[in-house]
Write a protein that holds these residues in place. Structure first.
Motif, PDB file in Angstrom:
ATOM      1  N   PRO A 145       0.817  -1.228   0.000  1.00  0.00           N
ATOM      2  CA  PRO A 145       0.000   0.000   0.000  1.00  0.00           C
ATOM      3  C   PRO A 145       0.846   1.271   0.000  1.00  0.00           C
ATOM      4  O   PRO A 145       0.502   2.250  -0.669  1.00  0.00           O
ATOM      5  CB  PRO A 145      -0.820  -0.125   1.296  1.00  0.00           C
ATOM      6  N   ILE A 146       1.955   1.240   0.758  1.00  0.00           N
ATOM      7  CA  ILE A 146       2.839   2.412   0.796  1.00  0.00           C
ATOM      8  C   ILE A 146       3.484   2.632  -0.566  1.00  0.00           C
ATOM      9  O   ILE A 146       3.552   3.759  -1.067  1.00  0.00           O
ATOM     10  CB  ILE A 146       3.917   2.225   1.883  1.00  0.00           C
ATOM     11  N   MET A 147       3.966   1.544  -1.159  1.00  0.00           N
ATOM     12  CA  MET A 147       4.620   1.649  -2.466  1.00  0.00           C
ATOM     13  C   MET A 147       3.630   2.093  -3.534  1.00  0.00           C
ATOM     14  O   MET A 147       3.973   2.908  -4.412  1.00  0.00           O
ATOM     15  CB  MET A 147       5.221   0.283  -2.839  1.00  0.00           C
ATOM     16  N   PHE A 148       2.425   1.578  -3.480  1.00  0.00           N
ATOM     17  CA  PHE A 148       1.394   1.944  -4.459  1.00  0.00           C
ATOM     18  C   PHE A 148       1.098   3.443  -4.378  1.00  0.00           C
ATOM     19  O   PHE A 148       1.030   4.139  -5.397  1.00  0.00           O
ATOM     20  CB  PHE A 148       0.124   1.133  -4.197  1.00  0.00           C
ATOM     21  N   LYS A 149       0.932   3.939  -3.167  1.00  0.00           N
ATOM     22  CA  LYS A 149       0.664   5.361  -2.969  1.00  0.00           C
ATOM     23  C   LYS A 149       1.855   6.205  -3.403  1.00  0.00           C
ATOM     24  O   LYS A 149       1.693   7.275  -3.999  1.00  0.00           O
ATOM     25  CB  LYS A 149       0.342   5.621  -1.499  1.00  0.00           C
ATOM     26  N   LEU A 150       3.057   5.723  -3.106  1.00  0.00           N
ATOM     27  CA  LEU A 150       4.268   6.462  -3.483  1.00  0.00           C
ATOM     28  C   LEU A 150       4.387   6.600  -4.991  1.00  0.00           C
ATOM     29  O   LEU A 150       4.699   7.680  -5.507  1.00  0.00           O
ATOM     30  CB  LEU A 150       5.496   5.747  -2.916  1.00  0.00           C
ATOM     31  N   ILE A 151       4.129   5.519  -5.708  1.00  0.00           N
ATOM     32  CA  ILE A 151       4.262   5.548  -7.164  1.00  0.00           C
ATOM     33  C   ILE A 151       3.149   6.360  -7.815  1.00  0.00           C
ATOM     34  O   ILE A 151       3.391   7.191  -8.689  1.00  0.00           O
ATOM     35  CB  ILE A 151       4.281   4.115  -7.729  1.00  0.00           C
ATOM     36  N   ILE A 152       1.894   6.145  -7.372  1.00  0.00           N
ATOM     37  CA  ILE A 152       0.757   6.795  -8.009  1.00  0.00           C
ATOM     38  C   ILE A 152       0.647   8.268  -7.640  1.00  0.00           C
ATOM     39  O   ILE A 152       0.460   9.127  -8.512  1.00  0.00           O
ATOM     40  CB  ILE A 152      -0.556   6.063  -7.647  1.00  0.00           C
ATOM     41  N   LYS A 153       0.772   8.588  -6.366  1.00  0.00           N
ATOM     42  CA  LYS A 153       0.525   9.958  -5.917  1.00  0.00           C
ATOM     43  C   LYS A 153       1.776  10.824  -5.863  1.00  0.00           C
ATOM     44  O   LYS A 153       1.662  12.048  -5.753  1.00  0.00           O
ATOM     45  CB  LYS A 153      -0.150   9.944  -4.541  1.00  0.00           C
ATOM     46  N   ARG A 154       2.938  10.205  -5.894  1.00  0.00           N
ATOM     47  CA  ARG A 154       4.162  10.992  -5.820  1.00  0.00           C
ATOM     48  C   ARG A 154       4.958  10.917  -7.115  1.00  0.00           C
ATOM     49  O   ARG A 154       5.107  11.895  -7.838  1.00  0.00           O
ATOM     50  CB  ARG A 154       5.016  10.513  -4.634  1.00  0.00           C
ATOM     51  N   PHE A 155       5.468   9.712  -7.417  1.00  0.00           N
ATOM     52  CA  PHE A 155       6.315   9.585  -8.599  1.00  0.00           C
ATOM     53  C   PHE A 155       5.571   9.979  -9.873  1.00  0.00           C
ATOM     54  O   PHE A 155       6.097  10.710 -10.704  1.00  0.00           O
ATOM     55  CB  PHE A 155       6.843   8.158  -8.716  1.00  0.00           C
ATOM     56  N   LYS A 156       4.331   9.486 -10.034  1.00  0.00           N
ATOM     57  CA  LYS A 156       3.592   9.802 -11.254  1.00  0.00           C
ATOM     58  C   LYS A 156       3.259  11.291 -11.329  1.00  0.00           C
ATOM     59  O   LYS A 156       3.343  11.914 -12.390  1.00  0.00           O
ATOM     60  CB  LYS A 156       2.305   8.973 -11.340  1.00  0.00           C
ATOM     61  N   LYS A 157       2.867  11.868 -10.194  1.00  0.00           N
ATOM     62  CA  LYS A 157       2.545  13.291 -10.165  1.00  0.00           C
ATOM     63  C   LYS A 157       3.754  14.129 -10.541  1.00  0.00           C
ATOM     64  O   LYS A 157       3.658  15.068 -11.331  1.00  0.00           O
ATOM     65  CB  LYS A 157       2.043  13.673  -8.777  1.00  0.00           C
ATOM     66  N   PHE A 158       4.904  13.795  -9.965  1.00  0.00           N
ATOM     67  CA  PHE A 158       6.119  14.525 -10.300  1.00  0.00           C
ATOM     68  C   PHE A 158       6.510  14.292 -11.754  1.00  0.00           C
ATOM     69  O   PHE A 158       6.897  15.214 -12.470  1.00  0.00           O
ATOM     70  CB  PHE A 158       7.268  14.101  -9.379  1.00  0.00           C
ATOM     71  N   ALA A 159       6.413  13.021 -12.167  1.00  0.00           N
ATOM     72  CA  ALA A 159       6.852  12.658 -13.517  1.00  0.00           C
ATOM     73  C   ALA A 159       6.032  13.367 -14.586  1.00  0.00           C
ATOM     74  O   ALA A 159       6.567  13.772 -15.623  1.00  0.00           O
ATOM     75  CB  ALA A 159       6.766  11.148 -13.710  1.00  0.00           C
ATOM     76  N   ASP A 160       4.729  13.536 -14.368  1.00  0.00           N
ATOM     77  CA  ASP A 160       3.872  14.176 -15.368  1.00  0.00           C
ATOM     78  C   ASP A 160       4.193  15.648 -15.545  1.00  0.00           C
ATOM     79  O   ASP A 160       3.815  16.258 -16.556  1.00  0.00           O
ATOM     80  CB  ASP A 160       2.396  14.021 -14.981  1.00  0.00           C
ATOM     81  N   SER A 161       4.877  16.244 -14.581  1.00  0.00           N
ATOM     82  CA  SER A 161       5.212  17.666 -14.669  1.00  0.00           C
ATOM     83  C   SER A 161       6.626  17.896 -15.187  1.00  0.00           C
ATOM     84  O   SER A 161       7.040  19.040 -15.372  1.00  0.00           O
ATOM     85  CB  SER A 161       5.068  18.320 -13.291  1.00  0.00           C
ATOM     86  N   VAL A 162       7.356  16.813 -15.417  1.00  0.00           N
ATOM     87  CA  VAL A 162       8.748  16.934 -15.865  1.00  0.00           C
ATOM     88  C   VAL A 162       8.801  16.945 -17.387  1.00  0.00           C
ATOM     89  O   VAL A 162       8.079  16.212 -18.050  1.00  0.00           O
ATOM     90  CB  VAL A 162       9.591  15.756 -15.311  1.00  0.00           C
ATOM     91  N   GLU A 163       9.658  17.793 -17.940  1.00  0.00           N
ATOM     92  CA  GLU A 163       9.792  17.879 -19.381  1.00  0.00           C
ATOM     93  C   GLU A 163      10.317  16.567 -19.961  1.00  0.00           C
ATOM     94  O   GLU A 163      11.070  15.834 -19.309  1.00  0.00           O
ATOM     95  CB  GLU A 163      10.737  19.025 -19.759  1.00  0.00           C
ATOM     96  N   THR A 164       9.934  16.304 -21.197  1.00  0.00           N
ATOM     97  CA  THR A 164      10.263  15.030 -21.843  1.00  0.00           C
ATOM     98  C   THR A 164      11.764  14.776 -21.908  1.00  0.00           C
ATOM     99  O   THR A 164      12.226  13.661 -21.667  1.00  0.00           O
ATOM    100  CB  THR A 164       9.677  15.003 -23.264  1.00  0.00           C
ATOM    101  N   ASP A 165      12.550  15.783 -22.219  1.00  0.00           N
ATOM    102  CA  ASP A 165      13.982  15.588 -22.434  1.00  0.00           C
ATOM    103  C   ASP A 165      14.709  15.130 -21.169  1.00  0.00           C
ATOM    104  O   ASP A 165      15.776  14.503 -21.255  1.00  0.00           O
ATOM    105  CB  ASP A 165      14.607  16.892 -22.940  1.00  0.00           C
ATOM    106  N   ILE A 166      14.162  15.431 -20.008  1.00  0.00           N
ATOM    107  CA  ILE A 166      14.829  15.058 -18.764  1.00  0.00           C
ATOM    108  C   ILE A 166      14.944  13.548 -18.621  1.00  0.00           C
ATOM    109  O   ILE A 166      15.880  13.028 -18.021  1.00  0.00           O
ATOM    110  CB  ILE A 166      14.056  15.638 -17.559  1.00  0.00           C
TER     111      ILE A 166
END
Length: 448
Positions: A145-166
Motif C-alpha cells: 500500500p505504501i509503495m502503491f501510494k508512493l508511485i501513483i501519488k508521488r512519482f507519477k505526479k512529479f513525472a507528469d510535470s517533468v519535461e520530456t527531455d529530462i
C-alpha cells in the motif's frame, strides 16, 4: 509432498510477478495500446506458462541455481518487452518506473530468500520457496500500500510535470542502483550472508530516496517556471492597461479641446456656406478630419483581462501589417481566473504574432474565436506561418528555443489541465497553424 512443492513453486512465480506488475501497469492504464482486457489475457497466458514450466522443471528435472536464474531472467525480459510494447509512453519514462518497481521487488524477495537460506535452511531443502512465499506475503502486506501510494501519488505526479527531455538522463539513477544490487546479489549462494540483505536494502532505499528527491526538485523547478511565466503576463497586462488608459486619457483631452473649438468651427462653416465658397469649405473639412484623434481600440469582449490583451496584440498586429479577426465572447466572471486566461491568450496570440513575423511572403493573419459552449470555454487560435515547425515525439517544440520544449506551450497545457480540459496543436497542409482547447469552468466542474 510433490503436489505441495509444485503449488509453492507456482505460487512463488505468481507472488513474484503479480504485485509488481500492478505497480508497473497502473500508472499507465490510460495509455494502453490495446484494451485492458486483452492486456490481462495475454499476460495471464505468459504467467501461466512460466509458472507451469517452472514447477515442472523444479520437481521433475535436475537444475542448478544458475540455470534457475537464467530461466527467471529470460521470462523477466519477455514480460518487460511485452509491457513496453502495450504501453504507449516514452520508453525512458517507462524504463524509469520499471526500474523503481524492480528495485522494490529485489528488496522484498531478497529478504525472503535470505530468511529461507539463513534461518530455515533445513526446512527449505524439503519444501523450497515455502518460507520465501510466507516472508514475501508478510512484507507485501505491509509495504505494497505504501509503495502503491508512493508511485501513483508521488512519482507519477512529479513525472507528469517533468519535461520530456529530462528522461534521457534521470533513468540512469535507478538503473545504477538496480545494476549494483544485481551484480552484488545475483548469486543466490550469497543469500546466506547478512551482506546480501543489507546490500539490497541500502541500494533499494537509496534508489527510492534519490528518485523521489530528484523528481520533487524537478517539479518544483517546473512550478517556479510556470509561476514566473504567470508573473510575466500579469506584469505585461498591467503595462497594457497603463498604455490603454494613457491613450484613453489623451483621447478624452483631445475630445474636450475639439468640443471647445466646435463653436468656432461651426461659425466658419456657416460663413463658407453663406458666401457659397464650397471648394474652400471642402478643403477646410478635410483638414479638420485629419486632425481628429485616433479612436482607442474598441472593446473585444466583456472580460477585462482578455480584452486588454486582445486590444494590445491587435494594435501590435496592425503596426506590423498583420490582419486580425477576433471574435471573443467571455463574460467578466467566466469561472476561470483572469491570470489563467491571460496565460492562455497571451501565449497563444504572442506565438501567433511571432509566427506571422517570420513569414517572408503570403498573407499574414491571426484569427481568434472564443466563447462558452455547453458550460465549457472553447478557444481556437489560428494563424498563418511559413510552414516550418519542429515536431518531436508528437509534440511541437519552440523554434526560438532551438527545438527545446517551449515554456509558452507548457504553460498553456498546464492551465488547460488545471481546469480538466484538453488542448490540441496542429498544422494544416498549407500555411495554417491552429491551437484549440476546451476548459471546464468552475460551475461545470462542480456540476460534474
Amino acid at each position: 509432498m510433490i503436489m505441495f512443492n509444485s503449488a509453492m513453486d507456482i505460487f512463488y512465480i505468481l507472488l513474484f510477478m503479480i504485485p509488481c506488475s500492478m505497480l508497473r501497469y497502473y500508472p499507465f492504464l490510460d495509455k494502453l495500446r490495446i484494451p485492458l482486457r486483452n492486456v490481462v489475457t495475454i499476460y495471464g497466458v505468459f504467467i501461466t506458462l512460466e509458472a507451469g514450466v517452472f514447477a515442472y522443471i523444479m520437481n521433475n528435472g535436475s537444475i542448478n541455481g544458475i540455470e534457475i536464474q537464467i530461466y527467471r531472467i529470460s521470462w523477466g525480459i519477455i514480460f518487460a518487452v511485452y509491457s513496453f510494447i502495450v504501453i504507449k509512453e516514452k520508453f525512458l519514462k517507462q524504463f524509469f518506473f520499471y526500474l523503481i518497481v524492480a528495485s522494490y521487488s529485489s528488496v522484498i524477495f531478497g529478504t525472503a530468500n535470505f530468511l529461507e537460506a539463513h534461518i530455515f535452511e533445513a526446512f527449505s531443502e524439503k519444501h523450497p520457496y515455502t518460507i520465501t512465499n510466507a516472508a514475501a506475503i508478510i512484507q507485501i502486506a505491509f509495504t505494497f500500500p505504501i509503495m502503491f501510494k508512493l508511485i501513483i501519488k508521488r512519482f507519477k505526479k512529479f513525472a507528469d510535470s517533468v519535461e520530456t527531455d529530462i528522461w534521457k538522463v534521470i533513468w540512469l539513477i535507478p538503473c545504477m542502483f538496480y545494476g549494483m544490487g544485481f551484480i552484488f546479489t545475483v548469486d543466490l549462494r550469497t543469500a546466506e550472508s547478512w551482506k546480501h540483505i543489507v546490500t539490497r536494502y541500502m541500494l533499494g532505499t537509496g534508489s527510492f530516496t534519490a528518485c523521489y528527491i530528484l523528481l520533487k526538485t524537478l517539479k518544483q523547478l517546473a512550478d517556479n517556471a510556470a509561476l514566473k511565466e504567470r508573473f510575466r503576463f500579469i506584469d505585461q497586462q498591467l503595462q497594457m492597461q497603463v498604455k490603454q488608459y494613457r491613450a484613453l486619457t489623451e483621447n478624452i483631452e483631445q475630445t474636450r479641446k475639439a468640443r471647445h473649438d466646435l463653436r468656432h468651427h461651426l461659425l466658419l462653416v456657416k460663413r463658407y456656406l453663406q458666401e457659397n465658397r464650397k471648394s474652400e469649405l471642402f478643403e477646410y473639412l478635410e483638414e479638420q478630419r485629419q486632425t481628429l484623434p485616433v479612436n482607442v481600440e474598441e472593446n473585444v469582449c466583456e472580460n477585462t483581462a482578455v480584452n486588454v490583451l486582445a486590444c494590445y496584440y491587435i494594435g501590435l498586429a496592425k503596426e506590423k501589417g498583420i490582419n486580425t479577426d477576433f471574435k471573443i465572447s467571455i463574460s467578466r466572471d467566466a469561472g476561470i481566473l483572469d491570470s489563467d486566461l491571460s496565460i492562455i491568450f497571451g501565449n497563444c496570440i504572442e506565438n501567433a504574432l511571432e509566427a506571422c513575423e517570420r513569414m517572408k511572403t503570403g498573407d499574414r493573419f491571426i484569427r481568434v474565436r472564443a466563447g462558452m459552449k455547453m458550460g465549457e470555454l472553447v478557444i481556437i487560435v489560428g494563424n498563418s506561418f511559413d510552414g516550418h515547425a519542429i515536431l518531436n515525439n508528437g509534440e511541437y517544440r519552440s523554434i526560438k528555443r532551438n527545438g527545446d520544449r517551449g515554456i509558452g506551450i507548457s504553460s498553456i497545457q498546464a492551465v488547460v489541465k488545471k481546469y480538466g480540459g484538453e488542448s490540441n496543436f496542429e498544422k494544416s497542409d498549407g500555411n495554417l497553424f491552429k491551437v484549440s482547447m476546451v476548459l471546464k469552468t468552475k460551475e461545470e466542474k462542480i456540476a460534474l
